[in-house]
Design a protein around this motif. Structure first.
Motif, PDB file in Angstrom:
ATOM      1  N   ASN A  31       0.219  14.317  -1.323  1.00  0.00           N
ATOM      2  CA  ASN A  31      -0.859  14.021  -0.385  1.00  0.00           C
ATOM      3  C   ASN A  31      -2.222  13.868  -1.074  1.00  0.00           C
ATOM      4  O   ASN A  31      -3.258  14.189  -0.508  1.00  0.00           O
ATOM      5  N   VAL A  32      -2.188  13.350  -2.299  1.00  0.00           N
ATOM      6  CA  VAL A  32      -3.404  13.064  -3.064  1.00  0.00           C
ATOM      7  C   VAL A  32      -3.551  11.541  -3.109  1.00  0.00           C
ATOM      8  O   VAL A  32      -2.567  10.830  -3.344  1.00  0.00           O
ATOM      9  N   PRO A  33      -4.762  11.014  -2.881  1.00  0.00           N
ATOM     10  CA  PRO A  33      -4.941   9.561  -2.933  1.00  0.00           C
ATOM     11  C   PRO A  33      -4.509   8.978  -4.285  1.00  0.00           C
ATOM     12  O   PRO A  33      -4.782   9.560  -5.338  1.00  0.00           O
ATOM     13  N   VAL A  34      -3.827   7.857  -4.251  1.00  0.00           N
ATOM     14  CA  VAL A  34      -3.364   7.168  -5.456  1.00  0.00           C
ATOM     15  C   VAL A  34      -4.506   6.339  -6.024  1.00  0.00           C
ATOM     16  O   VAL A  34      -5.169   5.599  -5.291  1.00  0.00           O
ATOM     17  N   ASP A  35      -4.757   6.457  -7.316  1.00  0.00           N
ATOM     18  CA  ASP A  35      -5.792   5.671  -7.993  1.00  0.00           C
ATOM     19  C   ASP A  35      -5.299   4.232  -8.106  1.00  0.00           C
ATOM     20  O   ASP A  35      -4.268   3.954  -8.726  1.00  0.00           O
ATOM     21  N   LEU A  36      -6.009   3.303  -7.500  1.00  0.00           N
ATOM     22  CA  LEU A  36      -5.610   1.895  -7.483  1.00  0.00           C
ATOM     23  C   LEU A  36      -6.230   1.082  -8.621  1.00  0.00           C
ATOM     24  O   LEU A  36      -6.097  -0.141  -8.640  1.00  0.00           O
ATOM     25  N   SER A  55       7.492 -15.081   4.092  1.00  0.00           N
ATOM     26  CA  SER A  55       6.431 -14.380   4.823  1.00  0.00           C
ATOM     27  C   SER A  55       5.691 -15.344   5.736  1.00  0.00           C
ATOM     28  O   SER A  55       5.461 -16.496   5.379  1.00  0.00           O
ATOM     29  N   LEU A  56       5.291 -14.838   6.892  1.00  0.00           N
ATOM     30  CA  LEU A  56       4.442 -15.604   7.799  1.00  0.00           C
ATOM     31  C   LEU A  56       2.983 -15.469   7.377  1.00  0.00           C
ATOM     32  O   LEU A  56       2.178 -16.374   7.567  1.00  0.00           O
ATOM     33  N   ILE A  57       2.634 -14.316   6.827  1.00  0.00           N
ATOM     34  CA  ILE A  57       1.314 -14.060   6.270  1.00  0.00           C
ATOM     35  C   ILE A  57       1.524 -13.332   4.950  1.00  0.00           C
ATOM     36  O   ILE A  57       2.303 -12.384   4.877  1.00  0.00           O
ATOM     37  N   THR A  58       0.845 -13.767   3.898  1.00  0.00           N
ATOM     38  CA  THR A  58       0.840 -13.069   2.611  1.00  0.00           C
ATOM     39  C   THR A  58      -0.601 -12.893   2.185  1.00  0.00           C
ATOM     40  O   THR A  58      -1.382 -13.841   2.221  1.00  0.00           O
ATOM     41  N   LYS A  59      -0.936 -11.673   1.792  1.00  0.00           N
ATOM     42  CA  LYS A  59      -2.298 -11.376   1.355  1.00  0.00           C
ATOM     43  C   LYS A  59      -2.256 -10.663   0.019  1.00  0.00           C
ATOM     44  O   LYS A  59      -1.449  -9.758  -0.177  1.00  0.00           O
ATOM     45  N   VAL A  60      -3.097 -11.085  -0.897  1.00  0.00           N
ATOM     46  CA  VAL A  60      -3.296 -10.373  -2.159  1.00  0.00           C
ATOM     47  C   VAL A  60      -4.684  -9.754  -2.082  1.00  0.00           C
ATOM     48  O   VAL A  60      -5.674 -10.447  -1.830  1.00  0.00           O
ATOM     49  N   ILE A  61      -4.728  -8.439  -2.259  1.00  0.00           N
ATOM     50  CA  ILE A  61      -5.973  -7.694  -2.101  1.00  0.00           C
ATOM     51  C   ILE A  61      -6.282  -6.986  -3.408  1.00  0.00           C
ATOM     52  O   ILE A  61      -5.453  -6.236  -3.929  1.00  0.00           O
ATOM     53  N   ASN A  62      -7.481  -7.229  -3.945  1.00  0.00           N
ATOM     54  CA  ASN A  62      -7.893  -6.566  -5.179  1.00  0.00           C
ATOM     55  C   ASN A  62      -9.330  -6.087  -5.032  1.00  0.00           C
ATOM     56  O   ASN A  62      -9.829  -5.970  -3.924  1.00  0.00           O
ATOM     57  N   ASN A  63      -9.989  -5.816  -6.147  1.00  0.00           N
ATOM     58  CA  ASN A  63     -11.343  -5.263  -6.060  1.00  0.00           C
ATOM     59  C   ASN A  63     -12.413  -6.330  -5.864  1.00  0.00           C
ATOM     60  O   ASN A  63     -13.593  -6.054  -5.993  1.00  0.00           O
ATOM     61  N   VAL A  64     -12.010  -7.544  -5.520  1.00  0.00           N
ATOM     62  CA  VAL A  64     -12.936  -8.615  -5.197  1.00  0.00           C
ATOM     63  C   VAL A  64     -12.978  -8.754  -3.678  1.00  0.00           C
ATOM     64  O   VAL A  64     -11.942  -8.840  -3.030  1.00  0.00           O
ATOM     65  N   ASP A  65     -14.163  -8.766  -3.116  1.00  0.00           N
ATOM     66  CA  ASP A  65     -14.319  -8.960  -1.672  1.00  0.00           C
ATOM     67  C   ASP A  65     -13.866 -10.379  -1.336  1.00  0.00           C
ATOM     68  O   ASP A  65     -14.411 -11.347  -1.849  1.00  0.00           O
ATOM     69  N   PRO A  67     -11.605 -12.992   1.876  1.00  0.00           N
ATOM     70  CA  PRO A  67     -11.176 -13.046   3.279  1.00  0.00           C
ATOM     71  C   PRO A  67      -9.901 -12.238   3.537  1.00  0.00           C
ATOM     72  O   PRO A  67      -9.621 -11.879   4.671  1.00  0.00           O
ATOM     73  N   ASN A  68      -9.096 -11.948   2.496  1.00  0.00           N
ATOM     74  CA  ASN A  68      -7.867 -11.161   2.647  1.00  0.00           C
ATOM     75  C   ASN A  68      -8.139  -9.675   2.800  1.00  0.00           C
ATOM     76  O   ASN A  68      -7.370  -8.962   3.427  1.00  0.00           O
ATOM     77  N   GLY A  69      -9.203  -9.198   2.174  1.00  0.00           N
ATOM     78  CA  GLY A  69      -9.526  -7.785   2.144  1.00  0.00           C
ATOM     79  C   GLY A  69     -10.041  -7.398   0.770  1.00  0.00           C
ATOM     80  O   GLY A  69     -10.344  -8.259  -0.052  1.00  0.00           O
ATOM     81  N   TRP A  70     -10.104  -6.085   0.495  1.00  0.00           N
ATOM     82  CA  TRP A  70     -10.649  -5.634  -0.776  1.00  0.00           C
ATOM     83  C   TRP A  70     -10.271  -4.179  -1.049  1.00  0.00           C
ATOM     84  O   TRP A  70      -9.935  -3.439  -0.151  1.00  0.00           O
ATOM     85  N   ILE A  71     -10.335  -3.836  -2.344  1.00  0.00           N
ATOM     86  CA  ILE A  71     -10.239  -2.448  -2.785  1.00  0.00           C
ATOM     87  C   ILE A  71     -11.649  -2.094  -3.237  1.00  0.00           C
ATOM     88  O   ILE A  71     -12.127  -2.601  -4.246  1.00  0.00           O
ATOM     89  N   GLU A  72     -12.334  -1.258  -2.474  1.00  0.00           N
ATOM     90  CA  GLU A  72     -13.737  -0.990  -2.764  1.00  0.00           C
ATOM     91  C   GLU A  72     -13.909   0.055  -3.863  1.00  0.00           C
ATOM     92  O   GLU A  72     -14.636  -0.155  -4.811  1.00  0.00           O
ATOM     93  N   THR A  76     -10.093   6.143  -4.916  1.00  0.00           N
ATOM     94  CA  THR A  76      -9.895   6.822  -3.629  1.00  0.00           C
ATOM     95  C   THR A  76      -8.596   6.412  -2.926  1.00  0.00           C
ATOM     96  O   THR A  76      -8.272   6.966  -1.880  1.00  0.00           O
ATOM     97  N   GLY A  77      -7.889   5.418  -3.470  1.00  0.00           N
ATOM     98  CA  GLY A  77      -6.651   4.949  -2.850  1.00  0.00           C
ATOM     99  C   GLY A  77      -6.862   4.106  -1.606  1.00  0.00           C
ATOM    100  O   GLY A  77      -5.911   3.794  -0.892  1.00  0.00           O
ATOM    101  N   LYS A  78      -8.095   3.718  -1.345  1.00  0.00           N
ATOM    102  CA  LYS A  78      -8.413   2.997  -0.105  1.00  0.00           C
ATOM    103  C   LYS A  78      -8.507   1.496  -0.333  1.00  0.00           C
ATOM    104  O   LYS A  78      -9.057   1.028  -1.318  1.00  0.00           O
ATOM    105  N   PHE A  79      -7.932   0.757   0.645  1.00  0.00           N
ATOM    106  CA  PHE A  79      -8.114  -0.688   0.643  1.00  0.00           C
ATOM    107  C   PHE A  79      -8.257  -1.174   2.080  1.00  0.00           C
ATOM    108  O   PHE A  79      -7.875  -0.490   3.027  1.00  0.00           O
TER     109      PHE A  79
END
Length: 128
Positions: A31-36, A55-65, A67-72, A76-79
């Motif tokens: 239960n510790v956040p995974v370092d991404l 896939s009907l939708i495929t998203k690649v999410i990294n530390n770049v903001d 339209p798919n999302g981001w790892i800020e 903290t393990g958050k995306f």
């Protein structure tokens, strides 16, 4: 909406034709956040949870903001994942399988949430 990737089943809801942002945190078995750091997230939305089914939708999410999302803050393990208005409009009302992978830049992959099994995820499209 915030989702923790250590529960038995994740259900995320969205109205057809709506844009929505979802926040996730990946935890290890202690239960510790995974370092991404050095990882990117791949999210797939499928009608069936089979690897051979596209896939009907495929998203690649990294530390770049993007339209798919981001790892800020990777440590903290958050995306964040974004489902756009166009993506939700293109899906019929119903349930879809949500599959989340944590991929390293050296080519290894870990399935975090699968379409079935102990830790599964579902994207529910509701009527407007």
């Amino acid at each position: 909406m915030t989702c923790n990737c250590n529960s038995d089943r994740i259900e995320i809801l969205i109205k057809q034709g709506e844009q929505r942002t979802y926040n996730f945190t990946i935890y290890n078995t202690s239960n510790v956040p995974v370092d991404l750091t050095n990882f990117y997230i791949q999210v797939e939305v499928k009608k069936y949870p089979l690897f051979k089914v596209g896939s009907l939708i495929t998203k690649v999410i990294n530390n770049v903001d993007s339209p798919n999302g981001w790892i800020e803050n990777p440590e903290t393990g958050k995306f964040t994942m974004v489902i756009t208005e166009e993506e939700s409009s293109n899906l019929n009302v119903g349930e879809y399988y949500l599959i989340i992978f944590m991929n390293s830049y050296d080519g290894t992959s870990k399935n975090i949430i699968s379409g079935e099994g102990e830790q599964s995820g579902v994207l529910k499209i509701c009527r407007q």
